[in-house]
Design an enzyme around this catalytic site. Structure first.
Site, PDB file in Angstrom:
ATOM      1  N   LYS A 197      -1.797  -5.209  17.680  1.00  0.00           N
ATOM      2  CA  LYS A 197      -0.630  -5.951  17.207  1.00  0.00           C
ATOM      3  C   LYS A 197       0.054  -5.156  16.105  1.00  0.00           C
ATOM      4  CE  LYS A 197       0.071  -8.527  13.900  1.00  0.00           C
ATOM      5  NZ  LYS A 197       1.452  -8.063  13.484  1.00  0.00           N
TER       6      LYS A 197
ATOM      7  N   GLU B 170      -9.892  -2.696   6.031  1.00  0.00           N
ATOM      8  CA  GLU B 170      -9.477  -1.641   5.093  1.00  0.00           C
ATOM      9  C   GLU B 170      -8.314  -2.218   4.317  1.00  0.00           C
ATOM     10  OE1 GLU B 170      -7.757   0.755   3.043  1.00  0.00           O
ATOM     11  OE2 GLU B 170      -6.795   1.482   4.870  1.00  0.00           O
TER      12      GLU B 170
ATOM     13  N   CYS C  55      -2.296   2.812   0.393  1.00  0.00           N
ATOM     14  CA  CYS C  55      -3.399   2.060  -0.208  1.00  0.00           C
ATOM     15  C   CYS C  55      -4.233   2.939  -1.128  1.00  0.00           C
ATOM     16  CB  CYS C  55      -4.266   1.437   0.878  1.00  0.00           C
ATOM     17  SG  CYS C  55      -4.967   2.634   2.037  1.00  0.00           S
TER      18      CYS C  55
ATOM     19  N   GLU D   5      -1.802  -4.368  -7.165  1.00  0.00           N
ATOM     20  CA  GLU D   5      -1.253  -3.329  -6.294  1.00  0.00           C
ATOM     21  C   GLU D   5       0.247  -3.539  -6.116  1.00  0.00           C
ATOM     22  OE1 GLU D   5      -2.715  -1.063  -2.310  1.00  0.00           O
ATOM     23  OE2 GLU D   5      -2.587  -3.239  -2.161  1.00  0.00           O
TER      24      GLU D   5
END
Length: 484
Positions: free
Chosen positions: A178, A252, A286, A386
């Site tokens: 997806k 992750e 990331c 973040e």
């Protein structure tokens, strides 16, 4: 040539969508629609999972020998290698990654993953016989986990797809991918290459869509494992669903990594390295090391050098090879980054480069100015949360122990670096910082080694034999002792 599409890749064919809903792919640079593709619905996911389920339960792929699967994936690798430039351009078009980064990482790195996993699969212990504690033989088999839901993010779409699809294929799994709604185009090219390579019908199915279809896929009873890359908040929700269903899961997730600049570091080398490790993909990574830890002895020197370097970076059209910082993927991401820049100023951090306001010469596009904050306390939101954009926080430390403490004072544990003239001292720091990956005077991802995070940065590992093992189940077969 139009980039528009009108079908999904399901059961080896281009399949009409269940509804007329569409996704408009918008260039982050021009703010213009560059393609229209179907938007997946739960019904489309049901069709994709059914195809994957048939291919796993009744099809040839899981029943081939490992070498036979390797042979097919090797053909795919060759086809992929011939389309690297096209893949890089597609990703730059759909999400704004600077072409310099796209041609370094967005397409070559996925191909390198394919080749690395092929090498690992050739030597992998698919079956091994051990001598049991009573002297009788035990066969240990590694069998495919089943139907895999692979859910990549928009920032490095092919990179994160390959880390899931290739080990899954080599293990004998079938997959439903997806893609994120911001980056559906690269998946179409991948589907064409998979079919050309001879991957059987139903083994890989691709349906792009948003959160609703992602949630439906994760919870689908026909899925045996979920492999997800994305935000920590989304990862927690996925883990809860998988835990309830006892479904295998690898995650992750996010990061807020620290780069430690020790007093004996060559500052020129460190700053050049930090420009990449902190600002790769316009800061939308990331592993970006956006906390820069500098000792009080050299703090002003580090701040000034970093501010000068970041201020001199070229911001603009991602298709321009000279561009170092491109746009944010979407207006919402631009607004998110600008909000954090405002938060940093409100918290009392000192702005030494960048700040809010459109970069010079750009009257459209979702751009932000690459920004450096000094006098940052690690408790500030800009140091703990973040941001996923080109915003750096320079944090002072007293000594090496203090630097390690600050680096570990985070909910995350994904990446990091130390910059030093003494490799042994750097290795000592690397052993003490609680992250899944770390670099001494460098940072990279080696596809022979596991990649993943501690704490809120995820569960499980990608790459290396450990990444291949995430797509297998272990079976022990107890054999009769040999006669006499």
């Amino acid at each position: 040539m139009t980039l528009d599409r009108d079908a999904f890749f399901i059961d080896g064919t281009w399949t009409a969508p269940a509804s007329g809903r569409t996704i408009q792919v918008v260039s982050p640079h021009s703010e213009q629609v560059v393609a229209t593709v179907p938007e997946g619905t739960p019904a489309d996911i049901d069709a994709a999972v059914a195809a994957a389920r048939r291919a796993f339960d009744h099809g040839p792929w899981p029943r081939l020998t490992p070498q036979e699967r390797i042979d097919v994936v090797q053909v795919f690798s060759g086809l992929y290698a011939g389309r690297l430039a096209e893949m890089a351009d597609l990703i730059t078009t759909e999400m704004g990654s600077p072409t310099s980064f796209a041609n370094l990482a967005q397409s070559p790195a996925p191909w390198m993953q394919i080749e690395a996993f092929l090498g690992i699969a050739r030597d992998y212990p698919w079956e091994e016989t051990r001598t049991g504690v009573l002297g009788t033989p035990v066969m240990v088999r590694r069998e495919p986990v089943g139907v895999v839901a692979a859910i990549p993010p928009w920032n490095v779409p092919q990179f994160t797809i390959m880390s899931k699809v290739i080990p899954a294929l080599l293990a004998g799994c079938t997959v439903v991918v997806k893609p994120a709604p911001e980056t559906p185009l690269d998946g179409y090219l991948m589907a064409e290459l998979l079919r050309e390579a001879g991957v059987p019908a139903g083994v890989v199915n691709i349906v792009a869509g948003g959160r609703e279809v992602g949630e439906h896929l994760v919870a689908h009873p026909g899925v045996d494992k979920v492999a997800f890359t994305g935000s920590t908040d989304a990862g927690r929700k996925i883990a809860a669903v998988c835990g309830q269903q006892l479904k295998r899961v690898s995650l992750e997730l996010g990061g807020k990594s620290a780069a430690i600049v020790l007093d004996d570091a060559d500052l020129g080398i460190a700053i050049e390295g930090l420009k990449f490790t902190a600002l790769m993909n316009s800061g939308q990574a990331c592993v970006a090391q956006t906390r820069i830890l500098a000792s009080r002895t050299r703090y002003a020197e580090v701040v000034d050098a970093l501010a000068e370097a970041v201020s001199g970076m070229q911001v603009g059209d991602p298709m321009d090879p000279a561009t170092e910082i491109g746009p944010m993927v979407a207006q919402r991401q631009q607004e998110r980054v600008e909000k954090y820049i405002a938060i940093g100023q409100e918290e009392g951090a000192r702005l030494v480069a960048g700040g809010n306001g459109r970069p010079d010469g750009l009257d459209r596009g979702w751009y932000v100015r690459p920004t450096v904050f000094a006098d940052v306390d690690n408790r500030m939101r800009i140091a703990q949360e973040e941001i996923f954009g080109p915003v750096l926080s320079v944090i002072p430390f007293d000594d090496v122990d203090d630097a390690v403490r600050i680096a570990n004072d985070s909910d995350y544990g994904l990446a990091g670096t130390v910059w030093t003239g003494d490799q042994a001292a750097g290795l000592d720091v690397a052993r003490r910082v609680r992250t899944g990956t770390y670099g001494v005077n460098t940072y990279t991802m080696d596809f022979a080694a596991p990649f993943g995070g501690y704490k809120a940065s995820g569960l499980g590992r990608e790459f290396g034999p450990e990444g291949l093992g995430q797509y297998t189940e272990l079976k022990s077969i107890y054999l009769e002792a040999p006669a006499g």
